[in-house]
Design an enzyme around this catalytic site. Structure first.
Site, short mmCIF file in Angstrom:
data_model
loop_
_atom_site.label_atom_id
_atom_site.label_comp_id
_atom_site.label_asym_id
_atom_site.label_seq_id
_atom_site.Cartn_x
_atom_site.Cartn_y
_atom_site.Cartn_z
CD GLU A 211 -2.53 1.78 0.25
OE1 GLU A 211 -3.39 1.03 -0.22
OE2 GLU A 211 -2.30 2.93 -0.19
N GLY B 136 -7.48 2.34 2.39
CA GLY B 136 -7.80 2.90 1.08
C GLY B 136 -8.66 4.15 1.12
CG HIS C 185 -21.47 -2.79 1.04
ND1 HIS C 185 -21.46 -1.42 1.18
CD2 HIS C 185 -22.49 -3.06 0.22
CE1 HIS C 185 -22.44 -0.90 0.47
NE2 HIS C 185 -23.08 -1.88 -0.13
CG HIS D 28 -45.56 -1.15 19.04
ND1 HIS D 28 -45.81 -0.32 17.96
CD2 HIS D 28 -46.12 -0.56 20.12
CE1 HIS D 28 -46.52 0.72 18.39
NE2 HIS D 28 -46.72 0.59 19.69
P1 FAD Z 1 -9.59 1.86 -2.64
O1 FAD Z 1 -10.27 2.02 -1.35
O2 FAD Z 1 -9.47 3.02 -3.54
O3 FAD Z 1 -8.14 1.30 -2.29
C1 FAD Z 1 -7.13 1.11 -3.22
C2 FAD Z 1 -5.80 1.35 -2.54
O4 FAD Z 1 -4.76 0.95 -3.42
C3 FAD Z 1 -5.52 2.81 -2.21
O5 FAD Z 1 -5.26 2.97 -0.83
C4 FAD Z 1 -4.31 3.17 -3.06
O6 FAD Z 1 -3.41 4.04 -2.39
C5 FAD Z 1 -3.67 1.81 -3.28
N1 FAD Z 1 -2.88 1.71 -4.49
C6 FAD Z 1 -3.24 2.04 -5.75
N2 FAD Z 1 -2.25 1.76 -6.62
C7 FAD Z 1 -1.24 1.24 -5.88
C8 FAD Z 1 0.04 0.74 -6.22
N3 FAD Z 1 0.49 0.73 -7.47
N4 FAD Z 1 0.84 0.29 -5.21
C9 FAD Z 1 0.40 0.30 -3.93
N5 FAD Z 1 -0.81 0.75 -3.56
C10 FAD Z 1 -1.62 1.21 -4.53
N6 FAD Z 1 -18.65 3.06 -0.25
C11 FAD Z 1 -19.55 2.52 0.59
O7 FAD Z 1 -19.83 1.32 0.49
N7 FAD Z 1 -20.14 3.26 1.58
C12 FAD Z 1 -19.88 4.57 1.73
O8 FAD Z 1 -20.42 5.21 2.62
C13 FAD Z 1 -18.95 5.18 0.85
N8 FAD Z 1 -18.64 6.47 0.99
C14 FAD Z 1 -17.73 7.03 0.14
C15 FAD Z 1 -17.45 8.38 0.27
C16 FAD Z 1 -16.54 8.99 -0.56
C17 FAD Z 1 -16.25 10.44 -0.39
C18 FAD Z 1 -15.88 8.21 -1.56
C19 FAD Z 1 -14.87 8.85 -2.47
C20 FAD Z 1 -16.15 6.88 -1.71
C21 FAD Z 1 -17.09 6.27 -0.86
N9 FAD Z 1 -17.41 4.92 -0.98
C22 FAD Z 1 -18.34 4.37 -0.14
C23 FAD Z 1 -16.78 4.05 -1.98
C24 FAD Z 1 -15.62 3.24 -1.35
O9 FAD Z 1 -14.71 4.12 -0.77
C25 FAD Z 1 -14.96 2.37 -2.39
O10 FAD Z 1 -15.90 1.56 -3.04
C26 FAD Z 1 -13.92 1.47 -1.75
O11 FAD Z 1 -12.93 2.24 -1.11
C27 FAD Z 1 -13.26 0.56 -2.79
O12 FAD Z 1 -12.24 -0.20 -2.22
P2 FAD Z 1 -10.97 -0.64 -3.06
O13 FAD Z 1 -10.10 -1.37 -2.09
O14 FAD Z 1 -11.39 -1.30 -4.30
O15 FAD Z 1 -10.25 0.70 -3.50
#
Ligand code: FAD
Ligand code: NAD
Length: 471
Positions: free
Chosen positions: A36, A43, A327, A450
């Site tokens: 990460e 993330g 989720h 209720h």
């Molecule tokens: P991410 O959380 O984006 O994680 C990917 C990680 O990979 C990042 O930390 C990044 O730094 C890392 N990375 C990328 N490339 C590299 C690399 N080459 N080497 C090392 N590390 C790397 N979803 C919900 O279900 N409920 C909510 O209430 C909700 N609220 C949200 C509010 C906001 C403002 C935003 C922007 C999004 C929200 N979401 C919500 C969506 C949710 O955040 C995402 O669906 C979720 O974070 C996806 O998870 P992920 O692990 O796929 O990606």
């Protein structure tokens, strides 16, 4: 560089998708490393998404309620003041305790946490630029890409996260803007727009489509929440597109016109929030070194077992297909590890809930009316308003409704749509019902305590196969 070490699984990205997969892999006895780059686990969701936004939504709601909604409850309050710096500190405390919690879970489950940026050197090797500037590499029998997403930029506007912001700037503003224009009336626009509207900004939401809420929200529910948000002071310009932006001066100017062409006007704002969607993030990942390609929307292409065309490299979360939800990423993380260790895994994409954390909340699962119509499915509808629910009445918080969509012949639940207090918690019951293939009669004949808000859920189910009692 140190010689490459071989792991059973190397995960690139420590967001919800990556960190959950890492913990699950550790539990299954795999030798696993998670790379990460942001310096903290969790993330987008934990650091700049779900968690900080919900902290601000909760506390801005409390502030707004104390300002506007205490007298008729028999509470006289004195001088109420916003301390924005402390509100931000409360947010940071929640975020840091949760991200540190994941580091603890990594240790507990023998996951190696590599702090750095990963890129494919070859099909089994990930080169890592560590945070201290040095380089290393790690080899994986299996590699999981979980690099997430980033906000989609708006052509012509330069994001500086102060004046022209994405959600990342919107959770960290140092003062309440006078005028905020939100480009895009989806989930981010409405959640973050709500925060700053409650804290005193004049918020105008410009949405290209004829309804707010983004993809999936039922049209009737969307109209309902729009009315309530408008009562709270939010302004809406639907069927409107932003044609041009000018951010060269302190006040940002946006030229907007009717989506189908026509009447044009210029909006001015001291802060513009760009919230027109997110796109997969795979920059600098070295995909070209291993011949992996993305589709026309930037998504990594996978099969039903999350495999790319190189079967030992799999992809989950925001950087591939499906709704960009934490989720959803979590379900996929468990399933992908099960595919690796046991050759089977399963996610029911038809039963993933969506929640918008405005006040009241909006939540849904399954299909909406437009989708059922388009699919030619014969369905019946049952609704129940919170204004007829005793608990909502005692809470003096009774805007909204519960709506069931069920198969016209079999009564099987096809969709549940809620706008109302605690909708985000209540949708769990709808999701379980959908997952188990329940009918509305199954729900309607189940005892609900209720007085609870959940009785509105039961009564909407009753109204679908028969009649509600209290409406
Ligand atoms: P991410 O959380 O984006 O994680 C990917 C990680 O990979 C990042 O930390 C990044 O730094 C890392 N990375 C990328 N490339 C590299 C690399 N080459 N080497 C090392 N590390 C790397 N979803 C919900 O279900 N409920 C909510 O209430 C909700 N609220 C949200 C509010 C906001 C403002 C935003 C922007 C999004 C929200 N979401 C919500 C969506 C949710 O955040 C995402 O669906 C979720 O974070 C996806 O998870 P992920 O692990 O796929 O990606
Ligand atoms: P979104 O897709 O939910 O909404 C974007 C909105 O912008 C749509 O309504 C679209 O019609 C509109 N739009 C697009 N281009 C436009 C333009 N040029 N002018 C005006 N309007 C335009 O996207 P988002 O709100 O940016 O959220 C991104 C992702 O993050 C979503 O996938 C969402 O699920 C996720 N997220 C989820 C939560 C949650 O679960 N509570 C919270 C925040 C974000």
């Amino acid at each position: 560089a140190t010689p490459a070490e071989e792991k059973d699984l190397v995960i690139i990205g420590g967001g919800v998708a990556g960190y959950v997969a890492a913990i699950k892999a550790g539990q299954e006895g795999l030798k696993v490393a998670c790379i990460e780059k942001r310096g903290a686990l969790g993330g987008t969701c934990l650091n700049v998404g779900c968690i900080p936004s919900k902290s601000l939504l909760n506390n801005s709601h409390l502030y707004h309620q104390i300002l506007h909604d205490t007298k008729n409850r028999g509470i006289d309050v004195g001088d109420v003041k916003l301390n924005l710096a402390n509100m931000m500190k409360a947010k940071e405390t929640s975020v840091s305790s949760l991200t540190k919690g994941i580091e603890f879970l990594f240790k507990k489950n023998n996951v190696e946490y590599i702090k750095g940026t990963g890129a494919f050197a070859d099909e089994h090797t990930v080169a890592v630029r560590l945070q201290d500037g040095s380089e290393t590499s790690v080899r994986g029998k299996n590699i999981l890409i979980a690099t997430g997403s980033e906000s989609t930029p708006f052509p012509g506007l330069t994001i500086d996260e102060k004046k022209v912001i994405t959600s990342t700037g919107a959770i960290a503003l140092e003062k309440v803007p006078n005028k905020m224009v939100v480009v895009g009336g989806g989930i981010i626009g409405l959640e973050m727009g709500s925060v700053w509207c409650r804290l005193g900004a004049e918020v105008t939401v410009v949405e290209f489509l004829g309804q707010i809420g983004g993809p999936g929200m039922d049209a009737e529910i969307s109209k309902n929440i729009q009315k309530t948000l408008a009562k709270q002071g939010m302004k809406f310009m639907l069927n409107t597109k932003v044609v041009k932006g000018d951010d060269s001066a302190e006040i940002v100017k946006l030229d907007v016109e009717a989506a189908k062409g026509g009447k044009a006007q210029t909006l001015e704002a001291d802060v513009v929030l760009v919230a027109i969607g997110r796109r997969p993030y795979t920059a600098n990942l070295g995909l070209e070194n291993i011949g992996l390609e993305t589709d026309n929307r930037g998504r990594l292409v996978i099969d039903s077992e999350y495999r790319t065309k190189l079967p030992h490299i799999r992809v989950i979360g925001d950087c591939t297909f499906g709704p960009m939800l934490a989720h959803k990423a979590e379900e996929e993380a468990v399933a992908v590890i099960e595919f690796i260790t046991k050759n089977y895994g399963h996610v029911n994409y038809g039963a993933i809930p969506s929640v918008m954390y405005t006040h009241p909340e909006v939540a849904w699962v399954g299909q909406n009316e437009a989708e059922l119509k388009e699919a030619g499915v014969k369905y019946k509808v049952g609704t129940f308003p919170f204004s007829a629910n005793s608990r909502a009445k005692t809470n003096q918080d009774s805007d909204g409704m519960v709506k069931f969509l069920a198969d016209a012949e079999t009564d099987r639940i096809l969709g549940v749509h809620i706008v109302g207090p605690n909708a985000g918690e209540m949708i769990a019951e709808g999701t379980l019902a959908l997952e188990y293939g329940a009918s509305t009669e199954d729900v309607g004949r189940t005892s609900h305590a209720h007085p609870t808000l959940a009785e509105a859920f039961k009564e909407a189910a009753m109204a679908t196969y028969g009649k509600a009692i209290h409406y």
